[in-house]
Structures are given as C-alpha cells and as structure tokens.
Design an enzyme around this catalytic site. Structure first.
Site, PDB file in Angstrom:
ATOM      1  N   HIS A  32       6.616   1.051  -8.282  1.00 39.62           N
ATOM      2  CA  HIS A  32       5.856   0.892  -7.030  1.00 39.62           C
ATOM      3  C   HIS A  32       4.788  -0.180  -7.173  1.00 39.62           C
ATOM      4  CE1 HIS A  32       4.679   2.814  -3.084  1.00 39.62           C
ATOM      5  NE2 HIS A  32       3.637   2.038  -3.307  1.00 39.62           N
ATOM      6  N   HIS A  34       3.459  -3.911  -4.922  1.00 40.32           N
ATOM      7  CA  HIS A  34       3.629  -4.691  -3.695  1.00 40.32           C
ATOM      8  C   HIS A  34       3.461  -6.175  -3.985  1.00 40.32           C
ATOM      9  CE1 HIS A  34       3.437  -0.978  -1.384  1.00 40.32           C
ATOM     10  NE2 HIS A  34       2.245  -0.708  -1.879  1.00 40.32           N
ATOM     11  N   TYR A  50      -5.356  -4.336   7.873  1.00 33.52           N
ATOM     12  CA  TYR A  50      -6.449  -4.970   7.134  1.00 33.52           C
ATOM     13  C   TYR A  50      -5.903  -6.277   6.569  1.00 33.52           C
ATOM     14  CZ  TYR A  50      -4.044  -3.237   2.958  1.00 33.52           C
ATOM     15  OH  TYR A  50      -3.104  -2.984   1.992  1.00 33.52           O
ATOM     16  N   ARG A 125      11.500   2.630   2.592  1.00 31.99           N
ATOM     17  CA  ARG A 125      10.332   3.508   2.635  1.00 31.99           C
ATOM     18  C   ARG A 125       9.984   3.827   4.082  1.00 31.99           C
ATOM     19  NH1 ARG A 125       4.016   2.244   1.176  1.00 31.99           N
ATOM     20  NH2 ARG A 125       3.588   4.142   0.011  1.00 31.99           N
ATOM     21  N   HIS A 180       3.659   9.365  -4.197  1.00 36.25           N
ATOM     22  CA  HIS A 180       2.270   9.697  -4.530  1.00 36.25           C
ATOM     23  C   HIS A 180       2.018  11.207  -4.627  1.00 36.25           C
ATOM     24  CE1 HIS A 180       1.952   5.525  -3.504  1.00 36.25           C
ATOM     25  NE2 HIS A 180       1.758   5.677  -2.228  1.00 36.25           N
ATOM     26  N   ASP A 255       1.152   0.778  -8.118  1.00 34.19           N
ATOM     27  CA  ASP A 255       0.587   0.462  -6.802  1.00 34.19           C
ATOM     28  C   ASP A 255      -0.207  -0.853  -6.815  1.00 34.19           C
ATOM     29  OD1 ASP A 255       0.359   1.014  -4.036  1.00 34.19           O
ATOM     30  OD2 ASP A 255      -1.603   1.932  -4.292  1.00 34.19           O
ATOM     31  N   ASN A 260      -5.342  -1.614  -0.387  1.00 33.43           N
ATOM     32  CA  ASN A 260      -6.155  -0.898   0.600  1.00 33.43           C
ATOM     33  C   ASN A 260      -7.468  -0.400  -0.014  1.00 33.43           C
ATOM     34  OD1 ASN A 260      -6.566   0.142   3.118  1.00 33.43           O
ATOM     35  ND2 ASN A 260      -4.999   1.714   2.996  1.00 33.43           N
TER      36      ASN A 260
END
Length: 302
Positions: A32, A34, A50, A125, A180, A255, A260
């Site tokens: 996982h 990005h 955002y 996802r 998660h 992650d 975020n």
C-alpha cells in the site's frame, strides 16, 4: 466547486527514511503506497479534497532502497480521481516488481479494464467511508467485473460502516482485503471494538484478508518520532491479533507518502512503521508470510 487554492496543503513525506532495526526478507512487498503526480506530468483531479505533496515513483524507489523493500502495490489515491495513469506508469516502469490497485466506475468499458489488467492492475479499491464518495451500489456493479478478471477487492471502510454492511460484505465472492484493520482505533476500544471482533470472525473465512497499514492514522499516540523507541505502540495488540487469527492472509502497507497529514511532527518514517510491524510479528516465519508469501499469492500469482 472548491477552488484548488482553497484546499489545504498536505505535508511532504519524511525525506530522511531510516532502515528498520531488523532485516527484511528477500522479496519484501509493501502492499500500500501511493504515487502523487508529479502534477506537471500527472495533474491532480479537480475533485480532490486536499493538495497532496508530490510523491513521484523516483522518491519511492529511494525508500525501497533504504528499507529493503523490493516489491510494491501502487494504490490509486483519491487525489487522482479515476485517472489511474500515475500509478500505472510506476507499475509499467517497475520491471515486474509492482502491481496496481486501481479505482474505476461505470464509465470504464470492459476493454479499459482488460487493458489495465495487461498493464499490471490486479485489484481495485472501494470506500465505504463517511468523508468520501463510495456506495454499496457502486461496489455491487463493480464486483462481477472484478471477478471476471480474477482481481481482489481492497475495502476501505470505517468501523461503523463495516458493522452496518456486514451482510453485504459477507456475501462478497472475490478475495477481499479489509484495509487498515477496518480503521478500528485503540482509543475506541481497539481489539474490543465490535468492528474488530467482526474482522477477526471474517478472517476465519479464506476469502477475507487484512492489511496492516496507516497505524499512524488510527493510533492515539500522534508523535511520529519517539527517541530510542517506536511510535504507535498502542496499535501493536491489534496487529498481533490479526496475525494470530490469519497468518496466511495478513499483508502490510507503508501508506507512503502519507498524503493526508497536515500537522508537523506527525508524518511517520518508514523505518519506524516497519519496526511496529516487527513488534506485531516478532517471528521470522510470520514476517516472511506477511511481506513475501501472502502478497505473492494475492498479487504476483501469474
């Protein structure tokens, strides 16, 4: 319509990646991460919530080199909407060491999905979350199409939605990874939470998998750097519980680049996140399953 300049700017990832205190097994896979942009090459979606930091594949490769991670699953972030170009570019350039988990909707034709499969997509996802789009209807329409391709589902769900949609989730026929650890928070009961009990129960069925990731988002201990120690230790019992419940169906994700995140001092370091995993799974056999064997069965089995 939110103007881009009204959106908050997220912090960049920690540029000073540290190696974990233990040696990762050969073939270790981060399931996982990005890719964000870079926006001059892959523009962000107008629908984003955002402004993310730039997170190009070139920088992720540096993280891999320092930590000992060698394979990866690039997961489509919300900031790129339904345009999977950035993650699929990373997968195409990976020489077979990466796969993609995409987002799609009914605007995608079967041919579009088949092309993504040929390029290295192996799953999609979907979210059931209060703060972002996603619904049972979207998921219901998508599941038969995913089944046809032999894909797995990454289900990004909050504890309440997980419990509320139990009947639907139980009937999903394809391999389903609960993202998660269902976002159960230690401050809300952690392993005692009804959603966590449901997760452990579903893990008795070999269709269900769980991803240990985003411990920084669920932990009540927000300090990312703990001198002479490790952060997020309140999540360790949850990790231990899923590893005990289904050692052959637990995977791990960094992650990266932690898009975020807005408060200084809260962006985690990959070395620390791997140390937390090491505490959840202290045994070498468990670690090899989580980082090597399980991701291979799920994503590299062709």
């Amino acid at each position: 319509d939110t103007m881009a300049e009204d959106l908050p700017y997220a912090l960049p990832p920690d540029p000073n990646t540290r190696a974990p205190s233990w040696a990762l097994p050969d073939g270790a896979c981060d399931t996982h991460f990005h890719i964000f942009g870079p926006p001059d090459k892959f523009p962000f979606a107008a629908t984003r919530r955002y402004n993310p930091p730039g997170g190009p594949i070139e920088n992720y490769r540096k993280v891999q080199k320092i930590t000992g991670l060698t394979r990866g699953i690039a997961v489509q972030p919300m900031a790129h909407g339904m345009d999977n170009s950035a993650i699929m570019d990373a997968v195409k350039r990976s020489e077979g060491t990466m796969r993609g988990v995409i987002r799609f909707n009914d605007s995608f034709t079967d041919a579009d999905l088949e092309k993504l499969h040929e390029e290295g997509a192996r799953g999609a996802r979907f979210s059931l979350m209060s703060d972002r789009p996603g619904s049972i209807e979207n998921l219901e329409a998508a599941l038969p199409r995913m089944e046809k391709l032999g894909w797995s589902l990454v289900l990004h769900v909050e504890p309440d939605h997980f419990v509320d949609n139990e009947a639907f989730i139980r009937n999903i026929r394809i391999p389903t990874i609960v993202d998660h650890m269902a976002r159960c928070k230690p401050s809300d009961g952690g392993i005692e939470h009804p959603a966590f009990a449901l997760l452990l129960e579903l893990l008795r069925d070999d269709r269900f998998w769980v991803k240990i990731a985003s411990v920084d988002k669920i932990s009540a201990l927000k300090q990312a750097y703990v001198p002479n120690g490790m952060p997020y230790t309140d999540t360790i019992p949850m990790g231990e519980a899923v590893v005990a419940a289904a050692p052959d169906r637990v995977i791990w994700g960094s992650d990266w680049p932690h898009g975020n995140t807005f408060e200084p001092g809260r962006v985690p370091n990959e070395g620390d996140l791997l140390n937390v995993l090491g505490a959840m799974a202290p045994d070498d056999v468990q670690r090899r399953k989580i980082l090597v064997d399980n991701p291979t069965r799920l994503y590299f089995n062709d």
